[in-house]
Scaffold this motif. Structure first.
Motif, PDB file in Angstrom:
ATOM      1  N   GLY A 439       0.816  -1.256  -0.215  1.00 16.46           N
ATOM      2  CA  GLY A 439       0.139  -0.011   0.026  1.00 16.46           C
ATOM      3  C   GLY A 439       1.079   1.095   0.056  1.00 16.46           C
ATOM      4  O   GLY A 439       0.250   2.254  -0.231  1.00 16.46           O
ATOM      5  N   SER A 440       2.070   1.189   0.195  1.00 15.67           N
ATOM      6  CA  SER A 440       2.949   2.273   0.110  1.00 15.67           C
ATOM      7  C   SER A 440       3.715   2.371  -1.200  1.00 15.67           C
ATOM      8  O   SER A 440       4.101   1.211  -1.547  1.00 15.67           O
ATOM      9  CB  SER A 440       4.114   2.259   1.382  1.00 15.67           C
ATOM     10  N   SER A 441       4.306   3.580  -1.492  1.00 17.38           N
ATOM     11  CA  SER A 441       5.216   3.713  -2.830  1.00 17.38           C
ATOM     12  C   SER A 441       6.140   4.961  -2.413  1.00 17.38           C
ATOM     13  O   SER A 441       5.778   5.826  -1.927  1.00 17.38           O
ATOM     14  CB  SER A 441       4.255   4.082  -3.850  1.00 17.38           C
ATOM     15  N   LEU A 442       7.428   4.310  -3.033  1.00 16.05           N
ATOM     16  CA  LEU A 442       8.513   5.351  -3.127  1.00 16.05           C
ATOM     17  C   LEU A 442       8.255   6.513  -4.113  1.00 16.05           C
ATOM     18  O   LEU A 442       8.807   7.407  -3.922  1.00 16.05           O
ATOM     19  CB  LEU A 442       9.678   4.642  -3.451  1.00 16.05           C
ATOM     20  N   LEU A 443       7.281   6.315  -4.903  1.00 17.42           N
ATOM     21  CA  LEU A 443       7.054   7.333  -6.139  1.00 17.42           C
ATOM     22  C   LEU A 443       5.926   8.120  -6.126  1.00 17.42           C
ATOM     23  O   LEU A 443       5.657   8.816  -6.984  1.00 17.42           O
ATOM     24  CB  LEU A 443       7.067   6.486  -7.358  1.00 17.42           C
TER      25      LEU A 443
END
Length: 489
Positions: A439-443
């Protein structure tokens, strides 16, 4: 943008120090970036001289909670890093802030002290395996005999200590064995003992090859002795030999430090560690465990006395010239940075213990046993007592001598994982991040906003097609400041 941990600072003074450079060497490439007001926190962090190599938790906790979490994570991890801290040294370097004890010059007294501290370490280790049963079965990825200076132990005490650990913990043919020492104590006998115990990796502090600088730092060896240990270790069959240098020493010049780098390259060290001298007291930095008494060079009056004797402290600009010049020479010789301040040869690869701790796809638990040792896992971390008498008293009672324990909140767990991964100076991969934090993204989202800001300032490079975020050259130079002022908690 994250929460800054940069202290208040004198910006004009910092900019003056940044502008003071050696005219015989190129101006630091990060000068213009640091002069930009958008990066004032980075400049302040550099001026503060902070030590930043430990990643803390954010919620106070208790040892029992830590043991439960660690036991669970050890059962799930492919391996863990086990390090044993023997805090004994024959002398105390004038810059050393780590918990150490100076042994007696009398052999009988020194031997008795060594026996006492090996006994204490073994007692503490037995308490650990009682409190965390998974320690008996979790595979040891790398075993590190650290210090202090463990090579000051008599050979038979090293054999007794390592024998206990082999009998008690899950070593196998894949376990890497690393030992630390100093040039004056890594004798042929001690090196031979370590090889006989199947140690294949050796790391030791050299700090400088300039005998004049070694003397004022209270080092008891010469530059030539440091290089002789490298040759002896190779003859005895150590697969890798890693050497540490320090930049920012009083009286050190840009040319002098770069000459040290060249000489270590010429000696074919497996990893060359080029670390900045940190002068801010560890007691003022939450990420470090300090000696119970200050290091002599922490005292401004001592620093002023050295300067009056002609041992001038390098300016911030000169320090960055040392750092950037070293990176250029190391890269040309086939070395790369992984993690920050560690430069392994490409044909050898990174030091395993640092890779196990920090790489984005690893970050396995670490257990440290000994005075001032540090242990952590994904959800908690703990620091051991640093006062010798208190440590020995607790161990004698059968207690694990932890002084501070914190857990890592769900939010900070992700922050800390990204901070660790970024400190490797290797690209962060979106795929790995998503697998660890669904559910998390670096972008996109909060990480995307942070990294976009860093990219706008020339500190990271974002490749959306490849799904990666990588430090630029400037970002690698300033990565500790970036981690501690821009990524927040």
């Amino acid at each position: 943008m994250g929460t800054s941990t940069a202290p208040l600072y004198d910006r004009k003074k910092a900019l003056r120090s940044l502008s003071e450079i050696d005219p015989d060497h190129p101006k630091p490439r990060v000068s213009s970036l640091l002069s930009d007001e958008r990066n004032h926190e980075l400049l302040g962090y550099l001026q503060a001289e902070a030590f930043t190599h430990v990643f803390t938790g954010d919620v106070e906790s208790d040892p029992h909670q830590f043991f439960r979490v660690l036991d669970r994570e050890l059962r799930e991890a492919p391996s863990f890093h086990l390090w044993v801290d023997i805090p004994l040294c024959r002398y105390r370097c004038h810059f050393c802030q780590f918990p150490t004890l100076v042994t007696s010059s009398r052999p009988e007294t020194a031997d008795a002290t060594a026996r006492r501290w090996v006994d204490a370490n073994i007692r503490e280790a037995r308490s650990w395996v009682e409190a965390v049963p998974a320690l008996r079965t979790a595979r040891v990825g790398e075993f590190c005999l650290f210090g202090g200076t463990p090579s000051v132990l008599p050979a038979h005490e090293i054999e007794r200590l390592v024998g206990f650990y082999r009998e008690t913990f899950a070593f196998d043919e894949r376990t890497s064995m690393r030992a630390e020492g100093s040039p004056d104590s890594l004798t042929e006998e001690i090196l031979g003992t370590l090889r006989g115990l199947q140690f294949t990796a050796l790391s030791y502090g050299i700090q400088s090859l300039d005998d004049r600088l070694l003397e004022i730092a209270n080092r008891r060896h010469t530059g030539d002795q440091a290089l002789q240990v490298r040759a002896a270790a190779e003859r005895l069959g150590f697969a890798r030999v890693d050497g540490d240098l320090v930049w920012g020493l009083p009286g050190q010049t840009v040319a002098g430090f770069l000459d040290d780098i060249d000489r270590l390259i010429g000696a074919r060290f497996s990893t060359i560690v080029a670390i900045k001298l940190h002068l801010q007291s560890f007691h003022d930095v939450e990420s470090a465990i300090g000696h119970v008494s200050p290091a002599p060079w922490e005292d401004p009056r001592v620093r002023e006395q050295l300067a009056r004797r002609g041992f001038l402290w390098p300016s911030l600009g000169q320090q960055l010239q040392m750092r950037e010049g070293a990176v250029d020479r190391l890269a040309a010789a086939g070395y790369y940075e992984h993690p920050t301040t560690y430069f392994p040869r490409r044909d050898v690869g990174p030091e395993l213990w640092r890779s196990l701790n920090l790489d984005q796809d690893k970050q396995v638990p670490q257990v440290g046993i000994g005075l001032g040792a540090y242990s952590w896992c994904g959800e908690a971390e703990a620091n051991a007592v640093a006062a010798p008498a208190k440590y020995l008293g607790l161990v004698e009672k059968g207690e694990i001598p932890l002084e501070k324990v914190t857990t890592v909140s769900a939010h900070h767990r992700e922050v800390r994982a990204v901070q660790m991964a970024l400190s490797t100076c290797q690209p962060l991969l979106e795929e790995v991040h998503r697998s660890r934090f669904p559910g998390s993204s670096l972008l996109s989202g909060r990480w995307g906003a942070m990294f976009d800001s860093l990219a706008d300032r020339g500190l990271v490079r974002i490749d959306r097609g490849a799904g990666s975020v990588a430090l630029t050259e400037a970002g690698a130079t300033l990565v500790e400041a970036v981690i501690n002022t821009q990524l927040g908690r």
